[in-house]
Enzyme design. Structure first.
Site, mmCIF file in Angstrom:
data_model
loop_
_atom_site.group_PDB
_atom_site.id
_atom_site.type_symbol
_atom_site.label_atom_id
_atom_site.label_comp_id
_atom_site.label_asym_id
_atom_site.label_seq_id
_atom_site.Cartn_x
_atom_site.Cartn_y
_atom_site.Cartn_z
ATOM 1 N NE ARG A 158 -1.872 -5.492 -0.886
ATOM 2 C CZ ARG A 158 -2.801 -4.974 -1.160
ATOM 3 N NH1 ARG A 158 -4.061 -5.527 -1.327
ATOM 4 N NH2 ARG A 158 -2.924 -3.827 -1.852
ATOM 5 C CD GLU A 201 -11.261 -7.359 -2.282
ATOM 6 O OE1 GLU A 201 -10.347 -6.658 -2.444
ATOM 7 O OE2 GLU A 201 -12.309 -6.692 -1.415
ATOM 8 N NE ARG A 256 -6.273 2.341 -3.340
ATOM 9 C CZ ARG A 256 -5.800 3.309 -4.103
ATOM 10 N NH1 ARG A 256 -5.525 4.443 -3.389
ATOM 11 N NH2 ARG A 256 -5.338 3.007 -5.120
ATOM 12 C CG HIS A 291 -2.298 -0.938 0.958
ATOM 13 N ND1 HIS A 291 -2.296 -2.205 1.810
ATOM 14 C CD2 HIS A 291 -3.251 -0.734 0.160
ATOM 15 C CE1 HIS A 291 -3.352 -2.828 1.353
ATOM 16 N NE2 HIS A 291 -3.934 -2.006 0.363
ATOM 17 C CB CYS A 301 -10.413 -1.154 -9.371
ATOM 18 S SG CYS A 301 -10.752 -2.101 -7.938
#
Lengths: 863, 221
Positions: free
Chosen positions: A759, A725, A590, A484, A796
């Site tokens: 991730r 997701e 977000r 992020h 996205c």
């Protein structure tokens, strides 16, 4: 000059290789080829008579080297040799070298005027060279026989001549990929032509010496950009050769300008006196590599090494000392417990070194100077638990800092680490205070403006705080392009390099120039380097400027399909950037960013203002609001999340709404109120069950009814969609499509969850690859389910920002893309060059046949 | 002893063209089990070309591929060799080409020879195959047909057998050798990529060699 014969089962292959060989040099090399069988050579195979005529066509008594591919080509070449006249046979050599490598190596040697025997042994070394490329740990492959070979200068047998001497010069190689094949072969040609015996050493890595006439040995030195090499030349007039090499290196072997060509003049260092020259461009250049760039751009500024953990706490007093002591003891106990559990796990996994470190952490927590002293400070001075503890920890840290032994000095970090853990818990327990603690923000107050930040990793909110400090660049030892922090850095335009292990080279007081295009970091660069970098940035910005001009228009594929390109944003400022960059709307807000950025829950009106400013900035274009996605790596103090072993598999996204109904309700009220008169959609994160959507919809209806009763103007109805997701949302896509108004695929999390690979963890990047066919099939499945039920499916995740992925995404059936605002012009440009119909064919082949990422990339034509 | 004349050899080569044409599918099928499914096709193409080449030579005046007079064993075999190399492709082209090339280099007689010489020529040719293919008996190749056949032919020749007897003895051992390839694991050529899985199939090269010997025993006797 000897000649070369290429033998392959495929005539086309032989022909192509022959033209490749002739490109090695401007010197014409005698090459003949033979390939194919069956008279007209149109069948795959080899034909000894055809090989025979190839040999005869380039025959010279100086030698013919025959290179073959597989199986019967060897038989046929041997047979051809049998058919050859006896007096010629002894001048024809069959090489065991791998075909392509062997032919190219021999071509270089041929152009350099080497004899056939030398070329033959060079060519055969190319196999072990290649083997070493696959084994980075292997010893540089200069085989003994090759190392022992010395080039005998042409003059060796003459009388010793006055000009015969040995000189050494040093050079810095500035070609973009170092001394790779093309410049290396120019180097070899110059050396060979000189008749000097030349030894080359890579001073930067200490590899060598290598024979300057041998391409393979030069390759084994692994000379990269910025490396310094020593060249020792012995023979008649070695100055001539050194001069020639200087010219070559200065001109970067003729490689294009606009790279580092302009600074070649300074890239040459002459030595001889023993004094090392200071005529260098910078103290050091660390080529991390393009793959480590997580955010593009150029950043130059003073280095600021961010302390990993701050333990500064403001001075506060308490009357209830008994409670404070209990508070502290329970926090220490909790941290100890956590460390013990971690330690057990490490021991189970046989990671004893790491477990030893945790033992040290336990010992620190048990140190009477820390806990006992903190307790007496609370008792005697009525300090709060956090202050007493941070004071004691600070004293211990200072003690370590003053130690002479560097190893002991490093223990400071351990004390910091455990103290930080204890303070975090103490902080979490005192959060119901009115005023947010200064503790969380204090760390960044001392960061000088315009710095290049060096840190292990950063949280998303830290990046925002550094942005406010006008930080010039980020150099992180951890963190990958998917984290992020990276996403935020890209959105904010802070150049960054991550996971590169170079942070140790940088210290406060240095100046660093981050080249977020090439992945290079220059330490204390001279002005001409920084000038070039600034020029590079300007050029890059100009290149993107014309894309920007076109970005205002709709992106239409070659087959006439309009693909809306939306922006992923977090703030109103980003919304404005997105609008300027030609976004057709916002694909995802977000919304949790408003939460992450503050320590108490923002009021409904505060949230209203936030959404209102974004909606206004987008000026009627469609905007999708993702309801807050907290959990995983994103935690905020005011949303209660239980302690979880695996937060990514825990209460995250929609799973938190039923335990925090008032928070989600306030957010929905703010969105609906701000949305009045705008084109807004709502999107739910982390959906894994149909019932979650059904339940949420009725909750949303309740919010609407409430607003209606209050006569508060608001947007109604509002489309409600979901993020795809989780693996279950892919499997149940059909059922979810029945209760959703749209899908949006979040490829970052989808990849993480489908591949079960976290991730942001750099060494899992071969699993966490959105090009994995498992991920692509999931995207396809969701797209199909959407199509069947007549709902739009967009994408996205970061994949949407990957220029290489755009065609594939459209081929999989996605109808709109959402990416970082800065990427929009490029994505639109790419879309205009794509045919959806062609992409569908490729995508279909991939989802039906590809087994791994290399299959996928091969089918896409990337490799 | 019946002499082997140049006409008989031509007949043998023509017969091979017919035989490989008839067995094209069979050989290809064998090859598809353990190779690249082209052995029958390749041999058919090669020997059809051999027939055409010989017919061209014999139709008067036209010189053979080797540029020599067509009417000697040496030039005939060299022509066969070159034609096979050019047209068969792959390993079998090089191997059969070598076989006939070695024979053409070793042959002493011009237009007729006895059985003994024929055996010694076969030996020279097979030596060439062995050298070229770097193979041994037991590797599941054409040598598993040829080597037992040559031993039997050699025995028959040294005990004074007629050409017919020599070739019949050779055929018997050739057939046994060919059949033995079924239980062998391939160690050479593309079939060797299959390892254990090559077991249970006849080697196509062993079968085509056996067909060659069978035709010789019927025609060259």
């Amino acid at each position: 000059m000897f000649s070369i014969v290429i033998v392959s089962h495929s005539r086309k292959l032989a022909q192509s290789l022959s033209s490749l060989a002739s490109e090695v040099s401007s010197v014409k090399i005698p090459v003949a080829y033979s390939g194919g069988a069956g008279g007209s050579s149109d069948l795959s195979g080899t034909d000894a008579t055809d090989i025979l005529s190839a040999i005869e066509s380039v025959y010279t008594a100086e030698g013919v080297i025959v290179f073959t591919d597989i199986g019967s080509s060897v038989l046929s070449a041997e047979l051809a040799l049998d058919l050859l006249d006896d007096d010629k046979k002894s001048h024809v050599y069959l090489s065991k070298a791998p075909l392509v490598e062997g032919v190219l190596s021999a071509s270089v040697q041929c152009a350099s005027g080497s004899d056939a025997a030398f070329a033959l042994s060079e060519a055969e070394m190319s196999l072990s060279m290649k083997g070493n490329e696959y084994l980075p740990s292997a010893v540089p492959a200069v085989s003994i026989s090759a190392a022992e070979r010395t080039v005998i200068p042409a003059s060796a047998d003459k009388q010793v001549n006055q000009n015969h001497k040995k000189i050494t010069a040093k050079f810095i190689i500035m070609t973009i990929h170092g001394l790779h094949a093309r410049p290396a072969s120019a180097f070899v040609r110059a050396v060979s032509a000189s008749g000097c015996a030349v030894e080359v050493t890579n001073n930067t890595t200490g590899k060598g010496p290598a024979n300057g006439k041998s391409l393979n040995q030069l390759a084994s030195l692994e000379i990269l950009t910025g490396h310094e090499i020593s060249v020792s030349a012995e023979g008649d007039n070695p100055e001539e050769l050194i001069k020639e090499l200087s010219v070559l290196i200065e001109n970067n072997f003729g490689e294009g300008t606009g790279t580092w060509g302009g600074i070649g003049n300074n890239g040459v260092k002459e030595t001889g006196s023993g004094n090392s020259s200071t005529d260098s461009l910078c103290d050091d250049m660390v080529p991390a590599g393009k793959e480590f760039v997580f955010s593009e751009g150029i950043g130059i500024g003073p280095v600021y090494v961010l302390p990993d953990f701050s333990i500064e706490v403001p001075l506060e007093y308490t009357d209830d000392t008994a409670a404070a002591i209990e508070f502290l003891e329970s926090a220490v106990l909790k941290v100890k417990k956590g460390i013990s559990v971690k330690k057990e796990k490490l021991i189970l996994n046989r990671k004893n070194n790491e477990a030893d470190i945790l033992d040290a952490h336990l010992a620190i927590l048990g140190d009477p100077d820390l806990l006992d002293k903190s307790i007496s400070l609370i008792k005697e001075n009525k300090y709060t638990a956090p202050f007493a503890f941070s004071k004691c920890a600070g004293e211990i840290i200072n003690r370590y800092k003053k130690m002479a032994d560097p190893y002991m000095r490093m223990r400071e970090a351990d004390v910091r680490d455990v103290s930080h853990q204890v303070l975090s818990i103490l902080e979490a327990l005192t959060l119901n205070r009115e005023e947010p603690s200064a503790y969380f923000s204090g760390l960044y107050d001392t960061v000088p403006e315009g710095s290049v930040i060096v840190s292990s990793d950063l949280t998303p909110s830290a990046v925002l705080k550094l942005y406010n400090k006008k930080s010039a660049g980020l150099i992180l030892s951890r963190g990958s392009t998917l984290s992020h922090a990276a996403i935020i850095a890209r959105a904010l335009g802070i150049p960054g390099i991550g996971n590169c292990g170079i942070t140790g080279d940088l210290k406060n007081g240095d100046t660093a120039a981050v080249d977020g295009y090439s992945g290079e970091v220059f330490i204390n660069p001279l002005k001409n380097i920084t000038d070039l970098l600034i020029l590079k940035q300007k050029k890059h910005r100009e290149e993107t400027a014309h894309l920007l001009d076109a970005a205002g228009k709709n992106a239409v594929t070659k087959d006439g399909i309009h693909i809306p390109v939306y922006a992923n944003i977090s703030t109103a400022e980003e919304a404005e950037i997105a609008a300027r960059k030609g976004a057709d709307g916002v694909g995802v807000i977000r919304s949790e960013f408003l939460f992450i950025h503050s320590e108490v829950e923002p009021s409904e009106d505060g949230q209203y203002n936030y959404f209102h400013s974004i909606f206004t900035a987008m000026d009627g274009k469609p905007v999708t609001v993702r309801t807050f996605d907290i959990g995983g790596d994103k935690r905020v103090p005011f949303v209660g999340i239980p302690e979880e072993e695996n937060p990514y598999l825990g209460r995250r996204g929609i799973r938190l709404y039923d335990t925090n109904p008032s928070i989600i309700k306030r957010q929905l009220r703010a969105v609906l109120r701000a949305g009045a008169g705008h084109n807004i959609r709502l999107m739910l994160p982390m959906v894994s069950q149909q019932s979650e959507v059904v339940k949420f919809r009725s909750f949303l209806n309740g919010v609407h009814t409430e607003l209606e009763k209050e006569n508060t103007p608001h947007l109604w109805p509002i489309p409600l969609g979901i993020m795809i997701e989780t693996p279950s949302s892919v499997v149940m896509a059909e059922e979810l499509a029945l209760v959703s108004d749209f899908f949006s695929i979040g490829t970052n999390d989808l990849t993480q969850y489908i591949m079960a690979a976290e991730r942001g963890t750099a060494d899992l990047s071969s699993w966490a690859d959105p090009f994995d066919p498992a991920v692509l099939r999931s995207i396809r499945a969701a797209a199909e389910a959407g199509k069947k039920n007549g709902i739009p499916v967009s994408l996205c995740g970061e994949m949407g920002a990957d220029p290489d992925a755009v065609g594939l995404i459209l081929g999989l059936g996605i109808s709109s893309i959402s990416a970082g605002p800065d990427r929009i012009p490029l994505i639109k440009h790419i879309i205009s060059g794509i045919s959806v119909m062609d992409s569908e064919k490729i995508a279909l082949e991939i989802v039906s046949k590809a087994v791994d990422t290399s299959d996928v990339r091969r089918t896409c034509g990337f490799i | 002893m019946n002499m082997v004349t140049i006409d008989k050899v031509k007949d043998w080569l023509f017969a091979l063209s017919d035989i490989y044409s008839e067995n094209r599918e069979y050989l290809t099928e064998l090859d598809s089990a353990i190779g690249d499914a082209d052995h029958g096709i390749n041999l058919d193409r090669g020997f059809s070309a051999v027939r055409a080449e010989i017919e061209k030579m014999s139709s008067g005046g036209v010189q053979g591929a080797a540029g020599q007079s067509p009417d000697s064993f040496s030039s005939l075999f060299k022509t066969v060799s070159m034609t096979l190399i050019k047209t068969v492709g792959g390993a079998s082209g090089a191997l059969l080409g070598t076989f006939f090339l070695r024979i053409s280099q070793a042959v002493k007689s011009e237009k007729e020879m006895d059985g003994r010489e024929l055996v010694s020529l076969f030996e020279k040719g097979v030596e060439g195959i062995k050298m070229r293919g770097h193979a041994e008996e037991g590797d599941k190749t054409m040598l598993d047909t040829w080597l037992p056949a040559l031993r039997a032919m050699g025995d028959a020749a040294s005990s004074g057998g007629s050409t017919g007897e020599i070739l019949s003895a050779g055929l018997k051992s050739a057939e046994a050798g060919m059949n033995a390839t079924k239980d062998m694991k391939a160690l050479k050529g593309r079939a060797s990529y299959l390892g254990e899985r090559s077991i249970g199939h006849l080697d196509p090269g062993a079968v085509s060699s056996c067909l060659m010997i069978k035709a010789a025993s019927e025609i060259l006797r």
